[in-house]
Write a protein that holds these residues in place. Structure first.
Motif, mmCIF file in Angstrom:
data_model
loop_
_atom_site.group_PDB
_atom_site.id
_atom_site.type_symbol
_atom_site.label_atom_id
_atom_site.label_comp_id
_atom_site.label_asym_id
_atom_site.label_seq_id
_atom_site.Cartn_x
_atom_site.Cartn_y
_atom_site.Cartn_z
ATOM 1 N N PRO A 9 -3.797 2.632 4.863
ATOM 2 C CA PRO A 9 -2.593 2.483 4.484
ATOM 3 C C PRO A 9 -1.812 1.487 4.606
ATOM 4 C CG PRO A 9 -2.819 3.479 6.756
ATOM 5 C CD PRO A 9 -4.293 2.992 6.202
ATOM 6 N N LEU A 35 0.418 -1.958 -3.213
ATOM 7 C CA LEU A 35 0.466 -1.288 -1.892
ATOM 8 C C LEU A 35 -0.809 -1.635 -0.974
ATOM 9 C CD1 LEU A 35 1.845 2.405 -2.016
ATOM 10 C CD2 LEU A 35 2.342 0.805 -0.382
ATOM 11 N N THR A 80 -5.642 1.264 -2.439
ATOM 12 C CA THR A 80 -4.592 1.567 -1.269
ATOM 13 C C THR A 80 -5.140 2.851 -0.708
ATOM 14 O OG1 THR A 80 -2.470 2.242 -0.700
ATOM 15 C CG2 THR A 80 -2.991 2.341 -2.891
ATOM 16 N N GLY A 81 -5.084 3.290 0.566
ATOM 17 C CA GLY A 81 -5.211 4.353 1.227
ATOM 18 C C GLY A 81 -6.743 4.808 0.925
ATOM 19 N N ASP A 82 -7.065 6.145 0.898
ATOM 20 C CA ASP A 82 -8.275 6.556 0.045
ATOM 21 C C ASP A 82 -8.453 6.660 -1.443
ATOM 22 O OD1 ASP A 82 -11.047 7.930 1.020
ATOM 23 O OD2 ASP A 82 -10.060 8.993 -0.566
ATOM 24 N N LEU A 85 -7.541 9.675 -3.683
ATOM 25 C CA LEU A 85 -6.207 10.342 -3.818
ATOM 26 C C LEU A 85 -5.164 9.566 -5.061
ATOM 27 C CD1 LEU A 85 -5.435 11.703 -0.306
ATOM 28 C CD2 LEU A 85 -5.785 13.105 -2.395
ATOM 29 N N SER A 110 -6.099 7.693 4.260
ATOM 30 C CA SER A 110 -5.091 7.835 3.412
ATOM 31 C C SER A 110 -3.864 7.594 4.098
ATOM 32 C CB SER A 110 -5.407 9.091 3.012
ATOM 33 O OG SER A 110 -4.406 9.633 2.025
ATOM 34 N N SER A 111 -2.889 7.400 3.288
ATOM 35 C CA SER A 111 -1.219 7.305 3.898
ATOM 36 C C SER A 111 -1.053 8.603 4.521
ATOM 37 C CB SER A 111 -0.239 6.702 2.863
ATOM 38 O OG SER A 111 -0.226 7.560 1.871
ATOM 39 N N PHE A 162 3.323 12.962 -2.428
ATOM 40 C CA PHE A 162 3.148 11.547 -2.875
ATOM 41 C C PHE A 162 3.836 11.213 -3.973
ATOM 42 C CE2 PHE A 162 -0.999 9.856 -0.717
ATOM 43 C CZ PHE A 162 -1.074 10.905 0.013
ATOM 44 N N LEU A 163 4.194 9.819 -4.062
ATOM 45 C CA LEU A 163 4.896 9.612 -5.437
ATOM 46 C C LEU A 163 6.226 10.083 -5.771
ATOM 47 C CD1 LEU A 163 1.298 9.515 -7.250
ATOM 48 C CD2 LEU A 163 2.884 7.449 -6.794
ATOM 49 N N VAL A 189 8.086 9.254 5.503
ATOM 50 C CA VAL A 189 7.692 8.093 5.994
ATOM 51 C C VAL A 189 7.474 7.004 5.182
ATOM 52 C CG1 VAL A 189 5.692 7.218 7.632
ATOM 53 C CG2 VAL A 189 6.542 9.549 7.737
ATOM 54 N N ARG A 191 5.968 3.326 4.110
ATOM 55 C CA ARG A 191 5.226 2.407 4.469
ATOM 56 C C ARG A 191 4.584 2.430 5.914
ATOM 57 N NH1 ARG A 191 4.916 -3.160 2.577
ATOM 58 N NH2 ARG A 191 5.377 -3.179 0.194
ATOM 59 N N ALA A 192 3.908 3.587 6.013
ATOM 60 C CA ALA A 192 3.128 3.942 7.307
ATOM 61 C C ALA A 192 2.460 2.986 7.612
ATOM 62 C CB ALA A 192 2.543 5.145 7.253
ATOM 63 N N ALA A 220 7.015 5.789 -0.003
ATOM 64 C CA ALA A 220 7.018 6.807 1.262
ATOM 65 C C ALA A 220 6.405 8.030 0.995
ATOM 66 C CB ALA A 220 8.641 6.759 1.421
ATOM 67 N N LEU A 221 6.070 8.905 1.866
ATOM 68 C CA LEU A 221 5.664 9.874 1.783
ATOM 69 C C LEU A 221 6.669 11.117 2.509
ATOM 70 C CD1 LEU A 221 1.954 9.708 3.176
ATOM 71 C CD2 LEU A 221 2.753 10.194 0.773
#
Ligand code: SAH
Length: 254
Positions: A9, A35, A80-82, A85, A110-111, A162-163, A189, A191-192, A220-221
């Motif tokens: 993340p 990211l 980024t993340g996994d 996704l 993942s984020s 997401f997004l 959240v 930029r976790a 952000a999520l």
């Protein structure tokens, strides 16, 4: 060989050990610049070719990856993340398959996991929800009609969007239209796991105004559901009266 690697993340120590090992041996890294934390690139060895894919098209990314591979470089596509996704890896993997180029995927944190850790929260709370819906709001990128936020909200499950932080007003309106009461707890959240991480907590009614004040529109999520509330049931897993494959009920033992 080409490796698709989940960068995690943001925090550079949230990449997997396998991912970090491969970065240390890489001859070429093509990373998703928006990211992926550039600090991860510090792991790369001297002479490693590094490309930011943020401004590239699919064809350009594939040209780089295939060129790296042809030259015998350990080639890394860092997402980024996994990568599974919203990573757009399927189209890259299909091109590699068509070209007969071997590849492997290394998963990442993942984020949505980092966001839960930031709160901290558990998505799957007994008596509240045993389901996590991961989705996004339709924007310039379409979402199949049957997966509209409104229809998914009808389940009342834990949701991660997401997004969608830039469309928070309409997102929250859709979640409410789908059946979540407007006082349902919600969080944003940003930029976790990065140093600039921010967590805004509120309800579907007030999250948009909080985000506006904080100036958060991207990276952000949005987390929604009663898993962010106070009430839940205790788990059966650790219930003294409940037995399972690894533990007898304490009452059976007596
Ligand atoms: N594959 C990534 C998601 C890529 S899509 C993953 O597994 O996390 C990009 C979206 O992911 C962003 O718009 C944002 O909604 C979310 N995102 C990625 N990293 C994030 C982070 N550190 N904090 C909060 N949201 C993040």
């Amino acid at each position: 060989m080409i490796y698709f690697i989940g960068a995690g993340p943001g925090a550079p120590d949230l990449i997997t050990v396998r991912g970090a090992e491969l970065l240390r041996r890489a001859g070429m890294i093509v990373y998703a610049g928006s990211l992926v934390n550039p600090a991860l690139l510090d792991c790369a060895p001297e002479g490693c070719e590094i490309h930011d894919s943020a401004s590239l098209t699919l064809d350009e990314v594939m040209d780089l990856l295939l060129d790296g591979c042809r030259r015998g470089l350990l080639t890394v596509r860092l997402h980024t993340g996994d990568p599974s996704l919203y990573g757009a890896i399927r189209e890259q993997m299909d091109r590699l398959r068509a070209a007969g180029v071997p590849f492997e995927v290394v998963p990442g944190v993942s984020s949505f996991c980092a966001a839960a850790a930031a709160l901290p929260a558990e998505y799957t709370l007994p008596g509240v929800s045993q389901t996590v819906i991961i989705s996004r709001m339709e924007g310039r990128t379409p979402v199949p009609e049957r997966e509209s936020v409104r229809s998914l909200a009808a389940h009342g499950a834990s949701m991660v969007l997401f997004l969608s932080a830039g469309m928070l007003e309409s997102l929250c309106a859709e979640l409410i239209a789908g059946g979540f009461p407007q006082e349902t707890p919600a969080a944003l959240v940003y930029r976790a796991s990065w140093p600039e991480e921010r967590v805004l907590r509120g309800t579907l009614a007030d999250l948009p105004s909080q985000a506006r004040e904080a100036g958060i529109t991207r990276q952000a999520l949005v987390l929604v559901g009663n898993f962010l509330g106070d009430d839940y049931a205790l788990s059966k897993l650790y219930d003294a009266k409940f037995s399972h494959g690894y533990r007898k009920s304490r009452e059976e033992i007596k």
